[in-house]
Design a protein around this motif. Structure first.
Motif, PDB file in Angstrom:
ATOM      1  N   GLU A   1       6.430  -3.758   7.945  1.00  0.00           N
ATOM      2  CA  GLU A   1       6.084  -3.779   6.530  1.00  0.00           C
ATOM      3  C   GLU A   1       4.746  -3.071   6.295  1.00  0.00           C
ATOM      4  O   GLU A   1       4.611  -2.283   5.369  1.00  0.00           O
ATOM      5  CB  GLU A   1       6.012  -5.231   6.074  1.00  0.00           C
TER       6      GLU A   1
ATOM      7  N   VAL B   1      -5.674   0.700   8.587  1.00  0.00           N
ATOM      8  CA  VAL B   1      -5.427   2.118   8.315  1.00  0.00           C
ATOM      9  C   VAL B   1      -6.648   2.971   8.624  1.00  0.00           C
ATOM     10  O   VAL B   1      -6.576   3.908   9.425  1.00  0.00           O
ATOM     11  CB  VAL B   1      -4.972   2.309   6.868  1.00  0.00           C
TER      12      VAL B   1
ATOM     13  N   VAL C   1       0.904   6.843  16.089  1.00  0.00           N
ATOM     14  CA  VAL C   1       2.011   7.012  17.021  1.00  0.00           C
ATOM     15  C   VAL C   1       1.569   6.753  18.461  1.00  0.00           C
ATOM     16  O   VAL C   1       0.549   7.269  18.905  1.00  0.00           O
ATOM     17  CB  VAL C   1       2.600   8.427  16.885  1.00  0.00           C
TER      18      VAL C   1
ATOM     19  N   GLU D   1       6.117   0.409  20.944  1.00  0.00           N
ATOM     20  CA  GLU D   1       5.232   1.537  20.643  1.00  0.00           C
ATOM     21  C   GLU D   1       5.555   2.045  19.255  1.00  0.00           C
ATOM     22  O   GLU D   1       6.726   2.198  18.900  1.00  0.00           O
ATOM     23  CB  GLU D   1       5.474   2.667  21.649  1.00  0.00           C
ATOM     24  N   ILE D   2       4.531   2.333  18.469  1.00  0.00           N
ATOM     25  CA  ILE D   2       4.751   2.791  17.105  1.00  0.00           C
ATOM     26  C   ILE D   2       5.320   4.210  17.120  1.00  0.00           C
ATOM     27  O   ILE D   2       4.820   5.081  17.830  1.00  0.00           O
ATOM     28  CB  ILE D   2       3.444   2.758  16.295  1.00  0.00           C
ATOM     29  N   GLN D   3       6.387   4.413  16.374  1.00  0.00           N
ATOM     30  CA  GLN D   3       6.997   5.737  16.251  1.00  0.00           C
ATOM     31  C   GLN D   3       6.623   6.331  14.900  1.00  0.00           C
ATOM     32  O   GLN D   3       6.161   5.631  14.015  1.00  0.00           O
ATOM     33  CB  GLN D   3       8.521   5.632  16.349  1.00  0.00           C
ATOM     34  N   GLU D   4       6.885   7.636  14.764  1.00  0.00           N
ATOM     35  CA  GLU D   4       6.443   8.299  13.549  1.00  0.00           C
ATOM     36  C   GLU D   4       7.147   7.780  12.301  1.00  0.00           C
ATOM     37  O   GLU D   4       6.593   7.815  11.213  1.00  0.00           O
ATOM     38  CB  GLU D   4       6.638   9.811  13.669  1.00  0.00           C
ATOM     39  N   ASP D   5       8.367   7.266  12.455  1.00  0.00           N
ATOM     40  CA  ASP D   5       9.091   6.806  11.280  1.00  0.00           C
ATOM     41  C   ASP D   5       8.707   5.384  10.886  1.00  0.00           C
ATOM     42  O   ASP D   5       9.358   4.774  10.050  1.00  0.00           O
ATOM     43  CB  ASP D   5      10.608   6.901  11.524  1.00  0.00           C
TER      44      ASP D   5
ATOM     45  N   ASN E   1       0.836  -1.188   0.000  1.00  0.00           N
ATOM     46  CA  ASN E   1       0.000   0.000   0.000  1.00  0.00           C
ATOM     47  C   ASN E   1       0.873   1.242   0.000  1.00  0.00           C
ATOM     48  O   ASN E   1       2.001   1.220   0.455  1.00  0.00           O
ATOM     49  CB  ASN E   1      -0.875   0.029   1.249  1.00  0.00           C
TER      50      ASN E   1
ATOM     51  N   ALA F   1       1.293   5.297   1.145  1.00  0.00           N
ATOM     52  CA  ALA F   1       0.801   6.202   2.177  1.00  0.00           C
ATOM     53  C   ALA F   1       0.400   7.530   1.558  1.00  0.00           C
ATOM     54  O   ALA F   1       1.226   8.217   0.982  1.00  0.00           O
ATOM     55  CB  ALA F   1       1.883   6.418   3.220  1.00  0.00           C
TER      56      ALA F   1
ATOM     57  N   SER G   1       5.034   0.684   6.668  1.00  0.00           N
ATOM     58  CA  SER G   1       5.744   1.428   5.626  1.00  0.00           C
ATOM     59  C   SER G   1       4.785   1.877   4.538  1.00  0.00           C
ATOM     60  O   SER G   1       5.114   2.727   3.731  1.00  0.00           O
ATOM     61  CB  SER G   1       6.855   0.565   5.028  1.00  0.00           C
ATOM     62  N   GLY G   2       3.585   1.324   4.507  1.00  0.00           N
ATOM     63  CA  GLY G   2       2.628   1.716   3.468  1.00  0.00           C
ATOM     64  C   GLY G   2       1.561   2.661   3.961  1.00  0.00           C
ATOM     65  O   GLY G   2       0.519   2.770   3.353  1.00  0.00           O
ATOM     66  N   LEU G   3       1.778   3.322   5.077  1.00  0.00           N
ATOM     67  CA  LEU G   3       0.720   4.221   5.514  1.00  0.00           C
ATOM     68  C   LEU G   3       1.234   5.412   6.283  1.00  0.00           C
ATOM     69  O   LEU G   3       2.368   5.445   6.739  1.00  0.00           O
ATOM     70  CB  LEU G   3      -0.341   3.462   6.314  1.00  0.00           C
ATOM     71  N   ASP G   4       0.344   6.385   6.381  1.00  0.00           N
ATOM     72  CA  ASP G   4       0.623   7.622   7.084  1.00  0.00           C
ATOM     73  C   ASP G   4       0.597   7.306   8.578  1.00  0.00           C
ATOM     74  O   ASP G   4      -0.447   7.040   9.144  1.00  0.00           O
ATOM     75  CB  ASP G   4      -0.491   8.606   6.705  1.00  0.00           C
TER      76      ASP G   4
ATOM     77  N   ASN H   1      -7.124   2.713   2.520  1.00  0.00           N
ATOM     78  CA  ASN H   1      -5.819   2.389   1.952  1.00  0.00           C
ATOM     79  C   ASN H   1      -5.742   2.695   0.481  1.00  0.00           C
ATOM     80  O   ASN H   1      -6.723   2.532  -0.225  1.00  0.00           O
ATOM     81  CB  ASN H   1      -5.580   0.898   2.043  1.00  0.00           C
TER      82      ASN H   1
ATOM     83  N   ASP I   1      -5.370  -4.546   5.585  1.00  0.00           N
ATOM     84  CA  ASP I   1      -5.773  -3.230   5.104  1.00  0.00           C
ATOM     85  C   ASP I   1      -6.730  -2.486   6.017  1.00  0.00           C
ATOM     86  O   ASP I   1      -6.744  -1.268   6.035  1.00  0.00           O
ATOM     87  CB  ASP I   1      -6.449  -3.381   3.741  1.00  0.00           C
ATOM     88  N   ALA I   2      -7.548  -3.230   6.752  1.00  0.00           N
ATOM     89  CA  ALA I   2      -8.585  -2.569   7.541  1.00  0.00           C
ATOM     90  C   ALA I   2      -7.984  -1.707   8.650  1.00  0.00           C
ATOM     91  O   ALA I   2      -8.664  -0.849   9.206  1.00  0.00           O
ATOM     92  CB  ALA I   2      -9.513  -3.607   8.139  1.00  0.00           C
TER      93      ALA I   2
ATOM     94  N   ILE J   1       0.919  -8.691  -0.899  1.00  0.00           N
ATOM     95  CA  ILE J   1       1.449  -7.568  -0.129  1.00  0.00           C
ATOM     96  C   ILE J   1       2.379  -8.050   0.989  1.00  0.00           C
ATOM     97  O   ILE J   1       3.424  -7.477   1.241  1.00  0.00           O
ATOM     98  CB  ILE J   1       0.282  -6.709   0.409  1.00  0.00           C
TER      99      ILE J   1
END
Lengths: 568, 433
Positions: free
Chosen positions: B268, B242, B279, B376-380, A392, A394, B271-274, A488, B239-240, B48
């Motif tokens: 992985e 995001v 965070v 914990e998820i970080q911004e990067d 996907n 972003a 890496s495909g999302l905002d 997505n 996918d759900a 994916i």
């Protein structure tokens, strides 16, 4: 140091002593569940210091120390550093804390200078925290981020809230007070009471008064309690509700009945707002359905082409948004605006291409069209997989599209959904005007009603077909731009919408734009009203079953075409 | 006639393409080789996630060949594409074992694909390594489970929330299929056994690829507003996620208010999302790319060089494949042959270093020992480890918290040699299903 200074310093130390004397205790209390109290310890400290002039040097010394402490690896130490920073009351503190919260606070690996970074191409442009010196751009590998975890985030938010209570901006003060909701103790309330005297903004005043009343619910004085219940009679904050829940079983009959009445009133209001909320959810789901389906309403509804690649045209629109964002990464909002016409052009031209190359040869053979377009959809998916990777992508959301419009504590409308409802209506209006008011629209209607007659009147039917298909496809692309903000962006995203789109068009009545609009919103709202008691999975099934039954009764949908055209 | 001709043509085309694919890998080694089957979807929805694992396997095989191969022979990858189509997984397995004569298969991602492979691999007495965290309640003689069982991911994550974050109310949210349903059943039983009241547990299922989370998130918000600390344990798949996290952010639920701990969100996927709305939310895995250890650093370096992308991330199932592959190599060396039965016997007790600085050991129940990490998820898009178990946790095939599987154990060594041995009745139930 003068006597006065000594005295005030002494006072400060006296109040600091219980906190700083035993580090372990501090760390424990800092990170225990009671860490909500911390901001108010900080406030009381601020109050103490603001009345006395703390020696400049001591302050900047402790500011520096705190910065060094911030670079440590331990979250406990970082927490202490934040506390120390807040106490300095330095004006540099708030930007530091805000940067830290946004993960924009770094230190250079080489000289250990604490800096605030701003994204800049492949690195960060840096400003030193200590002396506000511009340090130019450094690559990411030369910087170390000052990391935060959830507990620190809580502390940071609370600290920023207390700092911004003295902000000149009323909105900031308001959000600061909101932050404190449910996290207050007596010291905090005392501070808020003091602040109330100088507060001029009515919204902020109201919020503070509510907060004080909620606190009064805990008061040992019966009269105060009753007065608080009275003022909170219409208050929808969950904190109020929770407090009243505990009071309704009170030994005191008067308090028990008063809080029971208040609760009943609040529940009634909540029920109402919940319904409003569900309608809003339904409208927003409906707007997504309409957006996805309206392009299909043109190609399937008006032209009669079963286009299985419709979902992929939506996907192309979403990928267009992604590409444009990659081209202009610093203007997320603007890129979205540009993406709308761009997606229309991309998907529209692909649509025209599909029509010219494939569908043109298959008019009047629905089964072959279905298979051919299904093949095209697979080709498009795999093409995107090869070009962009199967992962996907972003797509960022601009800040004006995140968050919610808070109408009251029980009802908040999320901005992205609001925008999409309006966007959907705008697209509908645009399409409606094209069909009803332009010469292209007139030709489209003519060709769809009676092809041979239209040709006899001098309309180039094949050109109209191509343009119509292009229009429908372009609209699908625009839908993709909107969807990229909700879900997505991936090669198979179109698959999720194709069934729903057909459902909406068939239910609404083939060949009728209004039908599509109304059926989309109807299905959206119906789905959302069923979801709470049936669950998301069952709600979807029920909607499908309902449509099947409905089509049995009225095969031409809600708004069937009338007249002779309907028979063809 | 016409249709038949078309069918034949299509068949011929498909055959020739698969021929070309396998030939491409076979071309360089005409001598006798040891064949390794790679059974991961390269097209369809699961591509994916699974494409990466195929690449990981190719890298491992290339590395091993550089070291001189195995038993003096070169390794040869046989890559097939089951195309995210569950029955096709079974067919491709049959093809790999009967036609291609592979000695081991590394493959599958979803539980349903594994269930589809299971009868075939048992019938043909093959050998498979399964690298993804799963719901447990299974143990086959022919499958080695290198991903986490529920007690190596879900239960420790819940313990963390209960003990460290003091969570009192629980939302168990998942996608509607076998892994979330079983995991949530186990978790519910576990929570109830810990004294959590029934009314403090909310369970919610959504369809695959669900994108409209408004009412569910608003329900979660309501559920979490009673003053008790609330957390979401998410088995939401793919996918759900995001739109789910986006909706959480938009409705003003931050990770401090209601943290979400996810079992299916890794580097992985991130890496495909905002990542902004994510965070601070949590994930439980047995490996994170951000873990600092010598093995991990080296692995990341080789991986990024192999894939020719400096930004490419690594994730937990990749580590599982690395461990599984190393174990298989060791077992084959120990047995001195690739004969399935001998390798299966040799596998048990094999130890290899994992990438978080510890050791992975193959247990009698065909599961391995793993550390459990909470990040914990970080911004990067990376995880910052906030908690981890003291040592490795042994994988448990049959959950201790479900009434049906409480008394079952799996032990593939003599004298028990059974995947579902009932310790109370002291007998082996029928072949594992």
């Amino acid at each position: 140091m003068s006597h006065g200074h000594l005295f005030s310093f002494g006072r400060g130390v006296f109040f600091l002593a219980p906190i700083f004397s035993n580090q372990d205790v501090l760390v424990m209390s800092f990170f225990s569940m009671k860490n909500r109290i911390l901001p108010f310890l900080i406030i009381s400290l601020i109050l103490l210091f603001s009345s006395s002039s703390f020696a400049e040097t001591t302050n900047s010394e402790s500011f520096k120390q705190a910065l060094e402490l911030l670079q440590s690896k331990s979250y406990n130490k970082k927490g202490k550093a934040i506390e120390q920073l807040v106490i300095t009351k330095d004006e540099r503190v708030q930007p530091i804390l805000e940067a830290m919260l946004k993960a924009r606070l770094f230190y250079t690996k080489e000289d250990k200078i604490t800096v605030i970074g701003k994204k800049h191409d492949d690195g960060f442009s840096l400003v030193s925290v200590l002396d506000q010196k511009d340090l130019g751009v450094l690559s990411k590998s030369k910087l170390k981020k000052i990391k935060v975890n959830n507990k620190l985030r809580g502390v940071l938010r609370a600290s920023i809230a207390t700092l911004s209570l003295s902000s000149p901006d009323a909105d900031k003060r308001l959000s600061a007070v909101k932050q404190m909701l449910g996290k207050t103790n007596d010291t905090g309330i005392a501070f808020l009471k003091a602040h109330l005297k100088s507060e001029k903004d009515t919204a902020v005043r109201e919020k503070i008064e509510t907060l004080i009343s909620i606190n009064d619910l805990n008061s040992s004085d019966k009269a105060v309690k009753l007065a608080a219940i009275k003022t909170l009679f219409n208050d929808l904050n969950p904190e109020t509700r929770n407090q009243l829940e505990t009071l309704k079983d009170s030994d005191d009959a008067e308090i028990a009945t008063a809080s029971q009445n208040a609760l009943k009133n609040i529940q009634k209001k909540l029920g109402f707002y919940e319904k409003v909320n569900t309608v809003f959810f339904g409208l927003s789901l409906g707007s997504v359905l309409v957006l996805a389906a309206i392009g299909l309403a043109i190609t399937f509804g008006v032209m009669g082409v079963i286009n299985m690649a419709h979902g992929e045209l939506i996907m192309l629109g979403a990928y267009t948004t992604y590409v444009i964002q990659q081209i202009m990464p610093n203007h997320i909002g603007l890129s979205l605006v540009i993406a709308v016409p761009a997606a229309f052009i991309v998907s529209g031209s692909v649509g025209v291409l599909i029509e010219r190359l494939v569908i043109r040869h298959l008019y009047g053979r629905p089964l072959e069209t279905l298979l051919a377009t299904f093949g095209i959809s697979l080709i498009l998916q795999q093409a995107i997989r090869s070009i962009f990777s199967p992962l996907n992508r972003a797509v960022e959301t601009p800040s004006w599209m995140s968050g919610a419009l808070e109408i009251n504590p029980a009802l908040a409308l999320t901005y992205n959904r609001l925008y999409i409802i309006f966007f959907c209506l705008a697209v509908f209006a645009f399409l409606y005007l094209i069909i009803k008011r332009t010469s292209l629209g007139l030709s489209v209607q003519a060709v769809s009603q009676n092809r041979s007659m239209a040709r006899a009147m001098g309309i180039r039917a094949s050109r109209v077909d191509a343009l119509t298909f292009g229009l429908g496809s372009g609209i699908a692309g625009i839908a993709g731009v909107a969807l990229s903000q909700l879900t997505n962006v991936g090669p198979s995203m179109g698959q999720d919408y194709i069934i729903d789109s057909f459902m909406v068009v068939v239910f609404g009545g083939v060949g009728n734009l209004w039908g599509t609009l109304i059926s989309g919103f109807t299905l959206g709202i119906a789905n959302k009203f069923m979801e709470p008691w049936a669950g998301a999975v069952l709600a979807k099934i029920l909607v499908l079953v309902f449509i099947i039954l409905f089509i049995q009764k009225r095969p031409r949908g809600l708004f069937p075409k009338k007249g002779r055209a309907a028979e063809s | 006639m016409n249709i038949n001709f078309k069918k034949m043509l299509a068949g011929a085309l498909m055959l020739s393409t698969s021929f070309v694919v396998t030939q491409a890998f076979a071309a360089s080694h005409s001598k006798e080789t040891i064949k390794v089957g790679v059974l991961h979807s390269l097209s369809g929805t699961m591509a994916i996630s699974e494409t990466t694992l195929k690449d990981t396997m190719l890298m491992l095989i290339e590395q091993q060949n550089k070291k001189g191969g195995l038993l003096g022979k070169q390794l040869e990858a046989v890559v097939v594409d089951p195309a995210s189509d569950w029955p096709l997984f079974a067919e491709k397995t049959r093809e790999l074992i009967s036609k291609k004569k592979v000695d081991a298969i590394f493959g599958c991602w979803t539980s349903v694909s594994r269930k589809s492979v299971l009868p075939v691999i048992e019938e043909l007495n093959g050998l498979m390594f399964y690298p993804v965290q799963y719901e447990g309640e299974e143990s086959s003689k022919n499958i080695f489970y290198t991903g986490a069982a529920p007690n190596q991911q879900a239960i420790p994550a819940v313990n963390y929330l209960m003990d460290e974050i003091k969570v009192k109310r629980w939302v168990l949210a998942g996608t509607d299929y076998v892994y979330p349903r079983t995991t949530n059943k186990i978790l519910k039983a576990y929570l109830l056994s810990k004294g959590v009241a029934e009314k403090d547990i909310m369970i919610n299922y959504t369809p695959f690829g669900h994108s409209d989370w408004q009412s569910i998130v608003s329900d979660i918000k309501k559920f979490g507003s009673t003053g008790k600390k609330t957390a979401v344990v998410s088995t939401i798949n793919g996918d759900a996620n995001v739109p789910f996290y986006k909706e959480l952010g938009n409705q003003g639920i931050s990770s401090e208010d209601i943290p979400v701990v996810a079992f299916s969100v890794g580097e992985e996927e991130l890496s495909g999302l905002d990542t902004k709305p994510l965070v601070g939310h949590l994930a439980a895995w047995n490996y994170f790319m951000s873990v600092e250890s010598k093995e991990n650093e080296e692995f990341i370096k080789t991986w990024q060089a192999f894939i020719k992308d400096k930004k490419r991330v690594t994730n937990d199932p990749m580590e599982a494949h690395v461990i599984g592959f190393k174990m298989w190599v060791k077992a084959v060396e120990k047995a001195g042959t690739t004969d399935t039965d001998k390798v299966i016997d040799a596998m048990i007790g094999i130890e290899v270093p994992n990438m978080t600085g510890g050791t992975a050991k193959m247990l009698k129940n065909h599961h391995i020992t793993k550390p459990v990490l909470i990040g914990e998820i970080q911004e990067d898009g990376q995880f910052d480890v906030v908690w981890q178990t003291d040592g490795e946790v042994a994988g448990d095939a049959w959950s201790d918290f479900l009434p049906g599987s409480k008394d079952l154990i799996s032990d593939w060594t003599a004298p028990i040699k059974c995947g579902n041995y009932n310790t109370k009745e002291k007998k082996c139930l029928a072949t594992a299903k």
